[in-house]
Design a protein around this motif. Structure first.
Motif, PDB file in Angstrom:
ATOM      1  N   LEU A   1      61.843  39.285  27.544  1.00  0.00           N
ATOM      2  CA  LEU A   1      60.600  38.692  27.033  1.00  0.00           C
ATOM      3  C   LEU A   1      59.897  37.857  28.085  1.00  0.00           C
ATOM      4  O   LEU A   1      58.673  37.842  28.171  1.00  0.00           O
ATOM      5  N   VAL A   2      60.671  37.136  28.890  1.00  0.00           N
ATOM      6  CA  VAL A   2      60.081  36.327  29.963  1.00  0.00           C
ATOM      7  C   VAL A   2      60.754  36.665  31.297  1.00  0.00           C
ATOM      8  O   VAL A   2      60.958  35.807  32.151  1.00  0.00           O
ATOM      9  N   GLY A   3      61.067  37.948  31.458  1.00  0.00           N
ATOM     10  CA  GLY A   3      61.557  38.444  32.740  1.00  0.00           C
ATOM     11  C   GLY A   3      62.870  37.848  33.210  1.00  0.00           C
ATOM     12  O   GLY A   3      63.160  37.836  34.400  1.00  0.00           O
TER      13      GLY A   3
ATOM     14  N   TYR B   1      56.738  30.716  20.733  1.00  0.00           N
ATOM     15  CA  TYR B   1      57.243  29.972  21.893  1.00  0.00           C
ATOM     16  C   TYR B   1      58.557  29.295  21.483  1.00  0.00           C
ATOM     17  O   TYR B   1      58.734  28.908  20.321  1.00  0.00           O
ATOM     18  N   SER B   2      59.472  29.130  22.437  1.00  0.00           N
ATOM     19  CA  SER B   2      60.642  28.287  22.144  1.00  0.00           C
ATOM     20  C   SER B   2      61.029  27.529  23.402  1.00  0.00           C
ATOM     21  O   SER B   2      60.724  27.939  24.520  1.00  0.00           O
ATOM     22  N   ASN B   3      61.699  26.389  23.170  1.00  0.00           N
ATOM     23  CA  ASN B   3      62.195  25.601  24.297  1.00  0.00           C
ATOM     24  C   ASN B   3      63.477  24.895  23.861  1.00  0.00           C
ATOM     25  O   ASN B   3      63.695  24.673  22.671  1.00  0.00           O
TER      26      ASN B   3
ATOM     27  N   ARG C   1      63.679  34.765  33.100  1.00  0.00           N
ATOM     28  CA  ARG C   1      63.536  33.387  33.567  1.00  0.00           C
ATOM     29  C   ARG C   1      63.981  32.368  32.528  1.00  0.00           C
ATOM     30  O   ARG C   1      64.357  31.255  32.860  1.00  0.00           O
TER      31      ARG C   1
ATOM     32  N   ILE D   1      64.672  21.820  24.417  1.00  0.00           N
ATOM     33  CA  ILE D   1      64.767  20.362  24.376  1.00  0.00           C
ATOM     34  C   ILE D   1      64.554  19.881  22.945  1.00  0.00           C
ATOM     35  O   ILE D   1      63.494  20.084  22.357  1.00  0.00           O
TER      36      ILE D   1
ATOM     37  N   ASN E   1      52.312  34.760  19.842  1.00  0.00           N
ATOM     38  CA  ASN E   1      52.119  33.349  19.494  1.00  0.00           C
ATOM     39  C   ASN E   1      53.441  32.638  19.220  1.00  0.00           C
ATOM     40  O   ASN E   1      53.477  31.622  18.538  1.00  0.00           O
TER      41      ASN E   1
ATOM     42  N   PHE F   1      56.430  27.297  17.260  1.00  0.00           N
ATOM     43  CA  PHE F   1      57.242  26.713  18.323  1.00  0.00           C
ATOM     44  C   PHE F   1      58.644  26.488  17.791  1.00  0.00           C
ATOM     45  O   PHE F   1      58.859  25.688  16.899  1.00  0.00           O
TER      46      PHE F   1
ATOM     47  N   HIS G   1      64.576  29.934  25.728  1.00  0.00           N
ATOM     48  CA  HIS G   1      63.239  29.713  26.307  1.00  0.00           C
ATOM     49  C   HIS G   1      62.477  31.027  26.328  1.00  0.00           C
ATOM     50  O   HIS G   1      62.426  31.696  27.355  1.00  0.00           O
ATOM     51  N   ILE G   2      61.906  31.383  25.181  1.00  0.00           N
ATOM     52  CA  ILE G   2      61.233  32.673  25.093  1.00  0.00           C
ATOM     53  C   ILE G   2      59.780  32.509  24.644  1.00  0.00           C
ATOM     54  O   ILE G   2      59.404  31.495  24.053  1.00  0.00           O
ATOM     55  N   HIS G   3      58.999  33.523  24.961  1.00  0.00           N
ATOM     56  CA  HIS G   3      57.594  33.524  24.563  1.00  0.00           C
ATOM     57  C   HIS G   3      57.163  34.960  24.346  1.00  0.00           C
ATOM     58  O   HIS G   3      57.461  35.836  25.166  1.00  0.00           O
TER      59      HIS G   3
END
Lengths: 337, 304
Positions: B94-96, B110-112, B98, B114, B108, B58, B103-105
């Motif tokens: 990676l996430v279309g 994930y990133s965000n 969005r 915040i 395994n 993460f 903010h990628i996934h």
């Protein structure tokens, strides 16, 4: 006769028994204490490996549960008092509820956050609130509130089975209430029409369709108890007939049953325990204004808590929160126009 | 034996990718913002050279370097194309489109965006790996700025209390956006971990081999003991926090550039190997951006 508390507790036992991916996390949930409101009683004894008592760390409780959910478990987190949802707001809004859409539907977050809301127990300004309105409309989040009519345990099982995060709002005063049975007591004259899945809501309409109803009461959770009592008194003492639209899923919500009822009554009173301003009822009315064909012929009012903190002292608390009397008063005013 | 070529290539891929990205903002192909990893490449390259492909990651707002290094360590190889597409807001990202930069996934990873909020989530992921007995660990990244967030301390407490297999990587680049660490962090970074009974490894180096050795020990410890470890890496970012918000003394940046991780590691390769790495990376990035640019933009018509 089963109570709301027993129904919720039984459903947790059942869910943990049937699915090893179900975990419970929360403060003081271990036996013999079994949680501040005893909803988790017996579970740590039956499933010691999967009931995790936590430090007082609400953000981490929901964050950890969210991470577990992302990786295939089905956690149920308890937040001891609904007032503490302010501490989990980041985890709900910016993490759990966002992941599925933000990651382009490549993940699921089957997380349930249960929490008791509501006042009338003299707990004062930080342990009595109904703060669910702050989470209504959060994209990706389902907000569900049990009541005495549907089976609360079934709602909780549906929440656990849901692949999206659910904020499950339990009013404290409901725990000791018995589950209602159709065709009994004050429900005897009502035809009960379920709507929505998997979180079933209800329209209560007089069985005799020739009866012209004067008013629709929209409510959820504990306020169904008040609305039902008010409806009974309005009928007995004023011959005012009320239909009741009882929501179990608050967000997102279905409008059509309410539109149908409004088309019959042309009068709507929303009843909620959260603060009035920018609340649940406001959104209901706004949607009806957009969708109703004869909105201008209809009359509306909202009953809610005053826009004040919930006081500790009983007369002050009673004056701040909605009551059977305030519902009746508002209903009479609506029916005079 | 460390694969010096692979380490160099990963660092170079991150460097050239981020340089290209920063350049594209002025062409109008990119909108929004980005947080470049330039200067910190030894950390990602070193760490992901010793992780297992099944480990769960993460990452935070400065995630491109972590992602490219994670991808480089996966059996299928890295995928700068889908990252470039994501940054351009393309449907093939990676996430279309969005999520964008923060903010990628993918698999395994994930990133965000915040600060701090990702840490309890990563802690929960470690718990899932533990109860599912996968033998995998969780890794999560934070900067010196994140040390100000309360969610970190809730996470450290629970990770230690419940003996969770998670590596907390602190990348101290000495600035939280523009605020120097001296104005934001009291006490010590190691003290924050030791207060919760979590062991730490600390390195003040931009040498990828030193980072790799420390990461090997840290990752091995988490996997072997099933307990959290803090890996504290002191580093420096050469570029601004995001695009142009740099108020640091240019002389300070120039001094840091003398310890450029690419300069330190380059002498371990032959001239031919360096040339090969440059041409491979240049081709990969040119291909990634060209394909991404030609891809379609997403739309909302399929929304429920």
């Amino acid at each position: 006769m089963s109570t709301v508390l027993e129904s919720l507790n039984t459903s947790l036992h059942k869910a943990m028994h049937t699915d090893e991916r179900v975990y419970l996390l929360g403060e003081d949930i271990l036996d013999p204490y079994g949680g501040a409101f005893k909803v988790t009683r017996g579970l740590s004894t039956a499933f010691p490996e999967r009931v995790l008592t936590t430090p007082i760390s609400e953000a981490a409780i929901v964050g950890v549960a969210s991470g577990m959910a992302l990786r295939g478990l089905r956690p149920v987190a308890e937040i001891m008092f609904g007032d503490f949802v302010t501490l989990i707001a980041d985890q709900i809004v910016n993490h759990a509820a966002k992941f599925r859409w933000m990651y382009n539907d490549q993940v699921r977050v089957p997380l349930v956050v249960r929490t008791p809301m509501g006042g009338r127990r003299g707990y004062g300004p930080t342990h009595s609130q109904s703060l669910e309105k702050m989470f209504l409309g959060v994209p990706g989040l389902h907000v569900v509130a049990p009541n005495t009519l549907g089976d609360p345990g079934q709602l909780l099982e549906a929440a656990i089975a849901d692949d999206d995060p659910v904020l499950f709002v339990e009013h404290k005063l409901l725990y000791t209430r018995p589950l209602l049975e159709a065709d009994k007591g004050d429900l005897v004259d009502y035809e009960i029409q379920p709507f929505g899945a998997p979180f079933t809501s209800y329209v209560l309409r007089f069985t005799n369709h020739a009866v012209k109803s004067h008013l629709t009461l929209a409510c959820y959770g504990y306020n169904f108890e008040l609305a039902r009592q008010a409806a009974l008194e309005l009928l007995m003492e004023r011959e005012i007939f009320c239909e009741i639209v009882l929501f179990s899923q608050l967000s997102p919500f279905a409008l059509d049953p309410l539109l149908d009822s409004l088309a019959r009554t042309h009068r709507l009173l929303t009843v909620e325990e959260g603060g009035l301003t920018l609340g649940w009822g406001a959104e209901i009315l706004a949607r009806l204004a957009e969708r109703s064909n004869d909105f201008s012929r209809c009359h509306f009012h909202r009953v809610a808590a005053l826009d004040l903190p919930i006081a500790n002292s009983k007369p002050l608390e009673d004056a701040i929160l909605p009551s059977v009397e305030t519902i009746i008063h508002a209903a009479l005013e609506l029916c005079e126009v | 034996m460390p694969d010096n070529y692979a380490l160099f290539r990963t660092m170079l891929l991150i460097r050239r990718f981020e340089e290209r990205l920063l350049a594209e903002f002025s062409t109008g192909k990119l909108v929004g913002t980005t947080h470049a990893y330039i200067g910190q490449e030894a950390n990602a390259a070193g760490i992901f050279s010793v992780t297992d492909p099944g480990d769960v990651v993460f990452s935070n707002h400065r995630c491109h370097g972590h992602f490219l290094a994670y991808g480089a360590s996966s059996p299928e190889g890295s995928d700068p194309y889908r990252l470039a597409a994501e940054l351009m807001g393309k449907a093939t990202g990676l996430v279309g489109g969005r999520g964008g930069s923060q903010h990628i996934h993918w698999r395994n990873f994930y990133s965000n965006g915040i600060q701090g909020g990702i840490l309890p989530v990563a802690t929960g992921m470690a718990l899932a790996e533990k109860v599912n007995k996968t033998g995998k660990i969780a890794l999560t990244f934070l900067g010196d700025g994140t040390l100000g967030e309360g969610a970190l301390y809730e996470s450290l407490n629970i990770a230690s209390l419940w003996r969770l297999p998670i590596l907390f990587v602190v990348e101290n680049n000495h600035y939280a956006q523009t605020t120097p660490i001296e104005l934001a962090v009291a006490g010590t970074i190691t003290g924050r971990f030791s207060a919760f009974g979590i062991t730490t490894l600390e390195r003040d180096s931009t040498d990828v081999l030193e980072v790799q050795a420390a990461a090997l020990e840290a990752v091995g410890s988490v996997r072997r003991n099933g307990r959290p470890v803090g890996l504290i890496l002191h580093t420096y970012r050469f570029s601004a926090h995001s695009k142009g918000d740099d108020v640091r003394d240019p002389a300070e940046i120039a001094r840091a550039r003398e310890k450029d991780p690419l300069l330190i590691h380059a002498p371990r390769l032959t001239d031919a190997e360096r040339a090969r790495a440059e041409s491979e990376v240049a081709a990969a990035i040119a291909d990634a951006f060209a394909r991404a640019e030609a891809d379609p933009l997403p739309n909302l018509k399929d929304e429920r």
